[in-house]
Motif scaffolding. Structure first.
Motif, PDB file in Angstrom:
ATOM      1  N   ARG A 176      -8.847  29.571  79.942  1.00  0.00           N
ATOM      2  CA  ARG A 176     -10.174  29.017  80.238  1.00  0.00           C
ATOM      3  C   ARG A 176     -11.162  29.268  79.086  1.00  0.00           C
ATOM      4  O   ARG A 176     -12.166  28.564  78.969  1.00  0.00           O
ATOM      5  N   HIS A 177     -10.887  30.284  78.270  1.00  0.00           N
ATOM      6  CA  HIS A 177     -11.810  30.649  77.189  1.00  0.00           C
ATOM      7  C   HIS A 177     -11.343  30.143  75.830  1.00  0.00           C
ATOM      8  O   HIS A 177     -11.948  30.479  74.804  1.00  0.00           O
ATOM      9  N   LEU A 178     -10.289  29.344  75.810  1.00  0.00           N
ATOM     10  CA  LEU A 178      -9.658  28.944  74.551  1.00  0.00           C
ATOM     11  C   LEU A 178     -10.598  28.158  73.652  1.00  0.00           C
ATOM     12  O   LEU A 178     -10.805  28.505  72.482  1.00  0.00           O
ATOM     13  N   ASN A 179     -11.190  27.085  74.162  1.00  0.00           N
ATOM     14  CA  ASN A 179     -12.053  26.246  73.325  1.00  0.00           C
ATOM     15  C   ASN A 179     -13.244  27.018  72.772  1.00  0.00           C
ATOM     16  O   ASN A 179     -13.588  26.896  71.589  1.00  0.00           O
ATOM     17  N   ALA A 180     -13.875  27.819  73.627  1.00  0.00           N
ATOM     18  CA  ALA A 180     -15.056  28.572  73.192  1.00  0.00           C
ATOM     19  C   ALA A 180     -14.698  29.528  72.065  1.00  0.00           C
ATOM     20  O   ALA A 180     -15.466  29.693  71.099  1.00  0.00           O
ATOM     21  N   TRP A 181     -13.531  30.160  72.166  1.00  0.00           N
ATOM     22  CA  TRP A 181     -13.120  31.095  71.117  1.00  0.00           C
ATOM     23  C   TRP A 181     -12.839  30.343  69.819  1.00  0.00           C
ATOM     24  O   TRP A 181     -13.238  30.795  68.739  1.00  0.00           O
ATOM     25  N   LEU A 182     -12.161  29.215  69.876  1.00  0.00           N
ATOM     26  CA  LEU A 182     -11.820  28.463  68.672  1.00  0.00           C
ATOM     27  C   LEU A 182     -13.068  28.057  67.887  1.00  0.00           C
ATOM     28  O   LEU A 182     -13.123  28.217  66.665  1.00  0.00           O
ATOM     29  N   VAL A 183     -14.063  27.534  68.587  1.00  0.00           N
ATOM     30  CA  VAL A 183     -15.245  27.025  67.871  1.00  0.00           C
ATOM     31  C   VAL A 183     -16.137  28.159  67.366  1.00  0.00           C
ATOM     32  O   VAL A 183     -17.009  27.915  66.524  1.00  0.00           O
ATOM     33  N   ARG A 184     -15.927  29.386  67.865  1.00  0.00           N
ATOM     34  CA  ARG A 184     -16.712  30.530  67.378  1.00  0.00           C
ATOM     35  C   ARG A 184     -16.150  31.119  66.081  1.00  0.00           C
ATOM     36  O   ARG A 184     -16.811  31.945  65.444  1.00  0.00           O
TER      37      ARG A 184
END
Length: 277
Positions: A176-184
């Motif tokens: 669930r946190h994958l996209n947020a981590w990638l763009v950070r």
């Protein structure tokens, strides 16, 4: 006539696994009665593969919501044993392999070189490292100065993820946190490099891909199988529910009969031995 493989961006999540499942699965012979009672078209290992493919599709659906400027590739063929890189994500912040693992309802403990699922050691960290290394080797054949691909493990529906020590190479997180981590992550690629990498990844020659079956046809067949599995499950639940009601009803009838017998016996005893005699 030479048939050129389609670009890799057309591939579906878990496509290689799904193709093998559809072509090689052992389907038990189901009579009309077995179908009516909800016998599944899958069993054993094929059922586990089926659910794994569905989890991979759910991760792909989440990655599809990543912001513009990123590109996600799925089921990239590597090697000669129909192995694949599950998900390769390319963006301004780098290139990442995403390895999906089903952790439904499990407690996950992460250490520097060890990952535990419900207290049991698994090889997830090493698997993710190997996948990223393979992707790095493939891309460096076309871009020798390419940065190393970074490995990520996306855990599907874990109960809890406890990071005791951060692994040096692999990022472990809830899907669930994958996209947020990638763009950070900090930017590492300029626009020219990004376009070049995306073009190379999209080229079937990069991966030695053979002519592929039509992805939409594969998904249509998988959707039909998914529908069959769902219908079978609903039928089993329906029959189980009615069987439960029937058992309860039978137990209730037997209880009433027993109660009536006992009441009659007590009444008979009372008539034979009147109170006070």
């Amino acid at each position: 006539m030479t048939v050129e493989p389609p670009p890799l961006r057309a591939r579906l999540a878990a496509q290689t696994v799904i193709e093998d499942l559809l072509d090689q699965r052992v389907v038990p012979t189901r009579s009309p009665l077995a179908r009516l009672l909800g016998r599944s078209p899958l069993h054993g290992e094929s059922l586990a593969v089926f659910h794994g493919a569905k989890d991979d599709i759910s991760v792909a659906a989440a990655l599809a919501r990543i912001p513009a400027g990123w590109k996600v590739f799925h089921s990239l063929p590597v090697g000669k044993a129909r192995s694949e890189i599950g998900h390769l994500v390319v963006g301004p912040n780098g290139v990442f392999t995403v390895t999906m693992r089903n952790a439904r309802g499990q407690n996950i403990w992460v250490f520097k070189r060890l990952l535990l699922v419900a207290g049991r050691s698994v090889s997830y960290l090493r698997d993710a490292e190997l996948e990223a290394e393979r992707a790095t080797r493939v891309l460096r054949k076309r871009m020798p100065q390419h940065h190393a691909v970074r490995p990520v493990i996306a855990l599907v529906n874990p109960r809890e993820v406890v990071i005791r020590e951060k692994p040096s190479e692999v990022k472990v997180l809830n899907s669930r946190h994958l996209n947020a981590w990638l763009v950070r992550q900090p930017p590492v690629l300029n626009d020219r490099e990004l376009v070049e990498i995306m073009t190379i990844v999209d080229d079937p020659k990069t991966w030695g891909a053979a002519p592929q079956v039509n992805a939409q046809e594969v998904m249509a067949r998988f959707a039909a199988l998914d529908g069959d599995v769902s219908i079978s499950r609903r039928r089993r639940l329906w029959w189980t529910s009615w069987a439960t009601v029937l058992v309860i009803a039978m137990v209730g009838v037997e209880a009433v009969v027993v109660l009536n017998v006992v009441t009659a016996m007590l009444a008979d005893i009372g008539m034979q031995h009147p109170a006070g005699l």
